[in-house]
Design an enzyme around this catalytic site. Structure first.
Site, short mmCIF file in Angstrom:
data_model
loop_
_atom_site.label_atom_id
_atom_site.label_comp_id
_atom_site.label_asym_id
_atom_site.label_seq_id
_atom_site.Cartn_x
_atom_site.Cartn_y
_atom_site.Cartn_z
CG HIS A 75 0.56 -5.13 0.24
ND1 HIS A 75 -0.24 -6.22 0.49
CD2 HIS A 75 -0.08 -4.06 0.77
CE1 HIS A 75 -1.33 -5.83 1.13
NE2 HIS A 75 -1.26 -4.52 1.31
CG HIS A 197 -0.04 3.37 2.66
ND1 HIS A 197 0.08 1.99 2.78
CD2 HIS A 197 0.04 3.87 3.92
CE1 HIS A 197 0.22 1.68 4.06
NE2 HIS A 197 0.19 2.80 4.77
#
Length: 234
Positions: A75, A197
């Site tokens: 991100h 993740h």
């Protein structure tokens, strides 16, 4: 630096936290409850500090704190790719729709100058960190190592070959291979590897890789993993 090394904490405790995703206030409450002491303790983030949650705009403040250390997650990588979208082939560009769909509205609403400031800060985040503990070296990376040798992986991240770096970086930031194949193989040259993740209900250990994204940003809870003991504080 691409790989950052931290000596043993001689004063306090070291913890790793899973994906934060813009929920810094919630994380701070957890730290307060557990008696986290910023004068002595250190907190290591496995990346994905932004998007989805309400506090993403606090990220620059958090990464400036001397006791808080983070690797780059996918991100953070998206924020960089958004700013650099005109510098790459259209096949690789981060589109506005993709960024919005992944929680980037907080950043898209910022002035362009602020978007660039965020991207520049994220570009300085290491891709991997390693921390000395009483039990041995612990490695931290957002997604996965490339291969099962920590020293070879970190060397490839710092290689003079752009192709080698890109391959290792893709695994570090984006790979889901270990989880997809439920790979329990050991990563050599390191006591443990700590990653985020992949959202999990509870901490999942595959070989010596600890998956700690227990969705504190959603309906789960933040996991604080003590790096000295590899025991969980929730």
């Amino acid at each position: 630096m691409v790989v950052t090394h931290f000596p043993m904490n001689q004063l306090g405790r070291d913890f790793a936290v899973g994906d934060i995703h813009g929920c810094f206030n919630r994380l701070q409450s957890v730290l307060d409850e557990m008696g986290f002491d910023p004068a002595k303790d250190r907190l290591f983030s496995v990346g994905d500090m932004v998007d989805r949650g309400p506090d993403s705009d606090q990220v620059l403040e958090w990464i400036s704190r001397p006791w808080f250390h983070a690797v780059r997650g996918n991100h953070e990588d998206m924020a960089i790719k958004w700013v650099e979208r005109d510098q790459v082939h259209e096949w690789y560009r981060m589109t506005r729709g993709d960024y919005l769909g992944n929680g980037g509205a907080w950043n898209l609403g910022n002035p362009e100058s602020q978007q660039r400031e965020v991207a520049e800060a994220f570009k300085f985040l290491p891709l991997a960190m390693e921390v000395e503990t009483v039990g041995g070296l612990v490695g931290l990376v957002h997604a996965d190592t490339f291969g099962n040798d920590w020293q070879q992986f970190t060397a490839q991240l710092q290689s003079a070959s752009a192709t080698d770096v890109a391959e290792a970086q893709e695994h570090a930031i984006w790979s889901r291979r270990r989880m997809d194949f439920y790979d329990k193989s050991q990563v050599e040259g390191v006591r443990a590897v700590v990653v985020g993740h992949n959202p999990v209900d509870e901490v999942l250990v595959l070989g010596n890789t600890h998956h700690i994204d227990t969705m504190g940003w959603h309906r789960g809870h933040f996991t604080l993993l003590d790096l000295a003991t590899l025991k969980v504080r929730t």
